[in-house]
Write an enzyme that holds these catalytic residues in place. Structure first.
Site, mmCIF file in Angstrom:
data_model
loop_
_atom_site.group_PDB
_atom_site.id
_atom_site.type_symbol
_atom_site.label_atom_id
_atom_site.label_comp_id
_atom_site.label_asym_id
_atom_site.label_seq_id
_atom_site.Cartn_x
_atom_site.Cartn_y
_atom_site.Cartn_z
ATOM 1 N N SER A 1 -15.109 11.015 10.190
ATOM 2 C CA SER A 1 -15.758 9.860 9.556
ATOM 3 C C SER A 1 -17.284 9.984 9.481
ATOM 4 O O SER A 1 -17.875 9.604 8.463
ATOM 5 C CB SER A 1 -15.354 8.568 10.255
ATOM 6 O OG SER A 1 -13.989 8.321 10.013
ATOM 7 N N LYS B 1 -7.125 0.343 18.440
ATOM 8 C CA LYS B 1 -6.917 -0.489 17.248
ATOM 9 C C LYS B 1 -6.262 -1.842 17.542
ATOM 10 O O LYS B 1 -6.519 -2.813 16.846
ATOM 11 C CB LYS B 1 -6.073 0.267 16.212
ATOM 12 C CG LYS B 1 -6.833 1.376 15.525
ATOM 13 C CD LYS B 1 -5.992 1.993 14.427
ATOM 14 C CE LYS B 1 -6.740 3.116 13.754
ATOM 15 N NZ LYS B 1 -6.032 3.637 12.587
ATOM 16 N N ASP C 1 -6.702 0.516 6.616
ATOM 17 C CA ASP C 1 -5.751 1.636 6.602
ATOM 18 C C ASP C 1 -4.651 1.391 5.566
ATOM 19 O O ASP C 1 -4.244 2.303 4.845
ATOM 20 C CB ASP C 1 -5.088 1.803 7.979
ATOM 21 C CG ASP C 1 -6.015 2.475 8.982
ATOM 22 O OD1 ASP C 1 -6.908 3.236 8.558
ATOM 23 O OD2 ASP C 1 -5.841 2.232 10.197
ATOM 24 N N ALA D 1 1.188 3.321 13.271
ATOM 25 C CA ALA D 1 1.020 3.864 11.922
ATOM 26 C C ALA D 1 2.181 3.429 11.027
ATOM 27 O O ALA D 1 1.988 3.029 9.877
ATOM 28 C CB ALA D 1 0.930 5.389 11.983
ATOM 29 N N TYR E 1 -2.940 15.062 8.571
ATOM 30 C CA TYR E 1 -3.700 15.860 7.585
ATOM 31 C C TYR E 1 -4.332 17.104 8.186
ATOM 32 O O TYR E 1 -5.037 17.844 7.512
ATOM 33 C CB TYR E 1 -4.783 15.007 6.915
ATOM 34 C CG TYR E 1 -5.717 14.311 7.868
ATOM 35 C CD1 TYR E 1 -6.783 14.979 8.455
ATOM 36 C CD2 TYR E 1 -5.511 12.980 8.197
ATOM 37 C CE1 TYR E 1 -7.618 14.340 9.346
ATOM 38 C CE2 TYR E 1 -6.348 12.321 9.088
ATOM 39 C CZ TYR E 1 -7.395 13.008 9.660
ATOM 40 O OH TYR E 1 -8.212 12.377 10.548
ATOM 41 N N GLY F 1 -2.343 13.095 4.650
ATOM 42 C CA GLY F 1 -3.033 11.827 4.886
ATOM 43 C C GLY F 1 -4.544 11.855 4.753
ATOM 44 O O GLY F 1 -5.203 10.858 5.070
HETATM 45 P P1 ATR Z 1 0.859 5.728 16.033
HETATM 46 O O1 ATR Z 1 -0.046 4.590 16.368
HETATM 47 O O2 ATR Z 1 0.166 6.944 15.494
HETATM 48 O O3 ATR Z 1 1.992 5.294 15.176
HETATM 49 P P2 ATR Z 1 2.610 5.626 18.308
HETATM 50 O O4 ATR Z 1 2.559 4.127 18.256
HETATM 51 O O5 ATR Z 1 2.539 6.303 19.628
HETATM 52 O O6 ATR Z 1 1.444 6.247 17.433
HETATM 53 O O7 ATR Z 1 3.949 6.080 17.541
HETATM 54 C C1 ATR Z 1 4.339 7.416 17.422
HETATM 55 C C2 ATR Z 1 5.596 7.486 16.542
HETATM 56 O O8 ATR Z 1 6.015 8.855 16.463
HETATM 57 C C3 ATR Z 1 6.777 6.715 17.103
HETATM 58 O O9 ATR Z 1 7.548 6.242 16.038
HETATM 59 C C4 ATR Z 1 7.533 7.808 17.895
HETATM 60 O O10 ATR Z 1 8.912 7.556 18.106
HETATM 61 P P3 ATR Z 1 9.394 6.700 19.408
HETATM 62 O O11 ATR Z 1 9.099 5.282 19.090
HETATM 63 O O12 ATR Z 1 10.834 7.012 19.524
HETATM 64 O O13 ATR Z 1 8.577 7.230 20.561
HETATM 65 C C5 ATR Z 1 7.362 8.962 16.936
HETATM 66 N N1 ATR Z 1 7.555 10.268 17.594
HETATM 67 C C6 ATR Z 1 6.738 10.869 18.483
HETATM 68 N N2 ATR Z 1 7.219 12.087 18.843
HETATM 69 C C7 ATR Z 1 8.387 12.250 18.152
HETATM 70 C C8 ATR Z 1 9.377 13.284 18.067
HETATM 71 N N3 ATR Z 1 9.246 14.424 18.770
HETATM 72 N N4 ATR Z 1 10.435 13.097 17.238
HETATM 73 C C9 ATR Z 1 10.563 11.981 16.517
HETATM 74 N N5 ATR Z 1 9.686 10.949 16.538
HETATM 75 C C10 ATR Z 1 8.607 11.084 17.343
#
Ligand code: ATR
Length: 282
Positions: A22, A71, A107, A136, A230, A252
């Protein structure tokens, strides 16, 4: 860039923050428009967030972007929230309006704009499948609902989380059909076959060696694929889409650009120099 006694400050709060792009994008925009502003990174530990936010007022900082992991937590310390920020439950930009701190979420609109500009795709009337139900995933789901998607399915590794998110969304957007599925379920190929837009909002692809939740044989050529990740630009998810012959597959970086452009507009009350910001970023 010349820093003088009159230079005003904006910046970003994150932890860690050293990877942020940024400052490059915003400082290029300030130089191009000869605005006497400077954009700085601030590494703010979660336990210091409240004091850091108070510092925006105390130091008369014009505003900051907010990134991981602040956030959601930052919302407790603001005077006002935009309707989008409230709906998404996350803030990625703060404006200091004469001592009142207002939180926005750019976002969501940044994502929609990137989809339009980079993948030439409108969400209205489309069937959307979102992988991931974290912060996200929620932001993207709200964005697609606000744009009147025809249907939104959320697939998550932890199925409960997808269920909870869709229940929340149903309460906010009663006219849109939402459904939740597990990433593990056999239903995923069937939902992909029926989808127009597939979005990766999981963190898979950030770390090496993680296996992707879908495989190329499930994709169809007319699907629009968007990966919120990204870095590296040719993400594992996009490589997989390429293997399937998908024509429109985008990372992204555009979302980062357009959320930044919208942040610029809020702080500067001017049209952002998109081309300059894009050049700095890409
Ligand atoms: P963000 O704010 O970037 O969304 P987050 O709230 O920690 O970060 O969410 C990460 C997302 O990636 C979640 O949907 C997570 O799935 P879970 O809710 O089951 O934890 C998903 N995720 C992370 N590692 C994963 C993996 N190896 N396979 C599938 N989904 C994954």
């Amino acid at each position: 860039m010349k820093i003088t006694g009159k230079t005003k400050i904006v910046g970003i709060f994150g932890y860690p923050v050293k990877h942020t792009l940024s400052p490059l994008m915003h400082n290029a925009a300030f130089s191009a428009l000869r605005l006497d502003y400077c954009y700085l990174p601030f590494e703010v530990r979660p336990e210091n967030l409240k004091e850091a936010v108070e510092g925006i007022r105390a130091l008369n900082i014009r505003g900051v972007n907010i990134t991981v992991p602040h956030k959601e937590a930052v919302m407790d310390y603001l005077d006002e929230l935009s309707s989008e920020a409230r709906l998404i439950g996350a803030v990625n930009i703060i404006e200091n309006r004469d001592g009142r701190l207002i939180g926005y979420n750019t976002d969501a609109r940044g994502f929609i704009k990137s989809l339009l500009m980079d993948a030439k795709t409108k969400v209205k009337g489309k069937r959307v499948l979102i992988l991931g139900a974290g912060g996200a995933g929620k932001g993207v789901a709200v964005a697609c609902a606000m744009e009147n998607a025809a249907a939104i399915t959320i697939a998550n590794r932890t199925a409960d989380k997808a269920e909870r998110l869709t229940e929340y969304l149903k309460g906010q957007f009663s006219e849109i059909p939402f459904s939740a599925i597990s990433l593990e379920k056999d239903r995923l190929p069937e939902v992909i076959a029926d989808a127009d837009i597939l979005i990766n909002a999981t963190s898979v692809g950030l770390k090496r060696g993680e296996s992707l939740p879908v495989s190329s044989r499930h994709l169809h050529k007319n699907l629009v694929v968007y990966d919120l990740i990204y870095n590296p630009p040719d993400t594992p998810f996009l490589k997989m889409a390429g293997k399937a012959g998908v024509k429109k597959a985008v990372n992204g970086l555009g979302m980062l650009l357009y959320q930044g452009a919208l942040s610029f507009e809020i702080w500067m009350c001017k049209r952002p120099p998109i081309d300059v910001m894009k050049k700095a970023l890409f």
